[in-house]
Design a protein around this motif. Structure first.
Motif, short mmCIF file in Angstrom:
data_model
loop_
_atom_site.label_atom_id
_atom_site.label_comp_id
_atom_site.label_asym_id
_atom_site.label_seq_id
_atom_site.Cartn_x
_atom_site.Cartn_y
_atom_site.Cartn_z
N LEU A 110 -5.91 -24.05 -19.44
CA LEU A 110 -4.46 -23.94 -19.42
C LEU A 110 -3.99 -22.81 -20.33
O LEU A 110 -4.54 -22.58 -21.40
N LEU A 111 -2.98 -22.10 -19.87
CA LEU A 111 -2.35 -21.05 -20.66
C LEU A 111 -0.85 -21.28 -20.59
O LEU A 111 -0.23 -21.11 -19.54
N LEU A 112 -0.27 -21.69 -21.69
CA LEU A 112 1.12 -22.10 -21.72
C LEU A 112 2.05 -20.95 -22.09
O LEU A 112 2.83 -21.02 -23.03
N LEU A 113 1.95 -19.88 -21.33
CA LEU A 113 2.82 -18.72 -21.46
C LEU A 113 3.56 -18.53 -20.15
O LEU A 113 3.00 -18.74 -19.07
N GLY A 114 4.81 -18.13 -20.22
CA GLY A 114 5.59 -17.91 -19.01
C GLY A 114 4.94 -16.92 -18.07
O GLY A 114 4.29 -15.97 -18.50
N GLY A 115 5.12 -17.15 -16.78
CA GLY A 115 4.60 -16.23 -15.77
C GLY A 115 3.82 -16.91 -14.67
O GLY A 115 3.44 -16.28 -13.70
N GLY A 116 3.60 -18.22 -14.78
CA GLY A 116 2.92 -18.97 -13.73
C GLY A 116 3.89 -19.92 -13.06
O GLY A 116 4.62 -20.64 -13.75
N VAL A 117 3.95 -19.89 -11.73
CA VAL A 117 4.81 -20.82 -11.01
C VAL A 117 4.04 -21.43 -9.84
O VAL A 117 3.30 -20.74 -9.14
N PRO A 118 4.23 -22.74 -9.64
CA PRO A 118 3.60 -23.39 -8.48
C PRO A 118 4.33 -22.99 -7.21
O PRO A 118 5.54 -22.68 -7.25
N LEU A 119 3.63 -22.98 -6.11
CA LEU A 119 4.20 -22.63 -4.81
C LEU A 119 4.16 -23.84 -3.89
O LEU A 119 3.10 -24.43 -3.68
N TRP A 120 5.29 -24.21 -3.37
CA TRP A 120 5.42 -25.39 -2.52
C TRP A 120 5.87 -24.97 -1.13
O TRP A 120 6.69 -24.06 -0.97
N GLN A 121 5.36 -25.67 -0.14
CA GLN A 121 5.87 -25.56 1.22
C GLN A 121 6.32 -26.97 1.58
O GLN A 121 5.48 -27.85 1.85
N GLY A 122 7.61 -27.20 1.51
CA GLY A 122 8.12 -28.56 1.65
C GLY A 122 7.62 -29.40 0.49
O GLY A 122 7.79 -29.04 -0.67
N ARG B 112 -5.11 -17.61 -15.37
CA ARG B 112 -4.92 -18.88 -16.09
C ARG B 112 -3.48 -19.37 -16.00
O ARG B 112 -3.23 -20.58 -15.96
N LYS B 113 -2.53 -18.47 -15.95
CA LYS B 113 -1.13 -18.88 -15.77
C LYS B 113 -0.96 -19.53 -14.39
O LYS B 113 -0.32 -20.58 -14.26
N ALA B 114 -1.53 -18.90 -13.38
CA ALA B 114 -1.46 -19.48 -12.03
C ALA B 114 -2.16 -20.83 -12.00
O ALA B 114 -1.64 -21.81 -11.44
N TYR B 115 -3.34 -20.92 -12.60
CA TYR B 115 -4.08 -22.18 -12.64
C TYR B 115 -3.29 -23.26 -13.36
O TYR B 115 -3.23 -24.41 -12.92
N SER B 116 -2.67 -22.91 -14.48
CA SER B 116 -1.89 -23.88 -15.26
C SER B 116 -0.71 -24.40 -14.45
O SER B 116 -0.42 -25.61 -14.44
N ALA B 117 -0.01 -23.50 -13.75
CA ALA B 117 1.12 -23.91 -12.92
C ALA B 117 0.66 -24.81 -11.78
O ALA B 117 1.30 -25.81 -11.46
N LEU B 118 -0.46 -24.45 -11.17
CA LEU B 118 -1.00 -25.25 -10.07
C LEU B 118 -1.44 -26.63 -10.56
O LEU B 118 -1.07 -27.65 -9.98
N SER B 119 -2.19 -26.65 -11.63
CA SER B 119 -2.75 -27.89 -12.15
C SER B 119 -1.69 -28.87 -12.62
O SER B 119 -1.80 -30.07 -12.41
N THR B 120 -0.64 -28.36 -13.25
CA THR B 120 0.40 -29.23 -13.80
C THR B 120 1.61 -29.37 -12.88
O THR B 120 2.52 -30.14 -13.16
#
Length: 161
Positions: A114-126, A80-88
């Motif tokens: 959504l889970l609003l706890l630290g530990g999720g980050v979005p990953l970008w390529q460019g 859920r942390k990964a999903y929250s970071a991705l979604s937002t």
């Protein structure tokens, strides 16, 4: 009469098929395994075993692994942390703090996934969002965020924001 309509229909179908589709970067299983290994090593250096989830740009789980001795609730928390970071498109440590500080966004915490706890980050390529990583069990929101960001070590092709 039927023959007069067949040619335009075939021509239109051919024209649509000839249009190229854009090619977006994809997060591979190999990349997800490298990200998870880097995050796991960073947490282990801090004496923490963690659960790690890596999602692709479509929100599908590419990798999910629970460290030895980590509580089972952390499996869903990492996803859920990964999903929250991705979604937002926002790191969950920042997102959670911003939501708690602003009454207009406080209700984000009540959305089911959504889970609003630290530990999720979005990953970008460019400029392309390619996925997200979620870490749970690293000793609190800051520890989880630190481990998630450490996943990018040795991956100059990926960034987080």
């Amino acid at each position: 009469m039927t023959g007069k309509f067949l040619f335009p229909l075939v021509f239109a179908a051919t024209a649509v098929q000839a249009a190229p589709l854009p090619v977006a970067p994809q997060l591979t299983l190999s990349a997800a395994e490298q990200l998870a290994a880097s995050a796991r090593e960073a947490c282990a250096a801090r004496g923490k075993a963690v659960t790690i989830a890596v999602l692709d740009a479509g929100g599908q789980t590419v990798l999910l692994g629970r460290g030895d001795g980590v509580g089972p609730h952390n499996t869903e928390a990492a996803r859920r942390k990964a999903y929250s970071a991705l979604s937002t498109k926002t790191a969950t440590l920042h997102l959670g703090r911003a939501a708690r500080a602003n009454p207009d966004t406080a209700n984000l915490a009540h959305l089911p996934e959504l889970l609003l706890l630290g530990g999720g980050v979005p990953l970008w390529q460019g400029d392309a969002l390619v996925g997200a990583i979620g870490v749970a069990g690293g000793g609190g929101p800051e520890g989880d965020d630190t481990c998630a960001r450490a996943a990018l070590a040795g991956r100059p092709d990926l960034q987080t924001r």
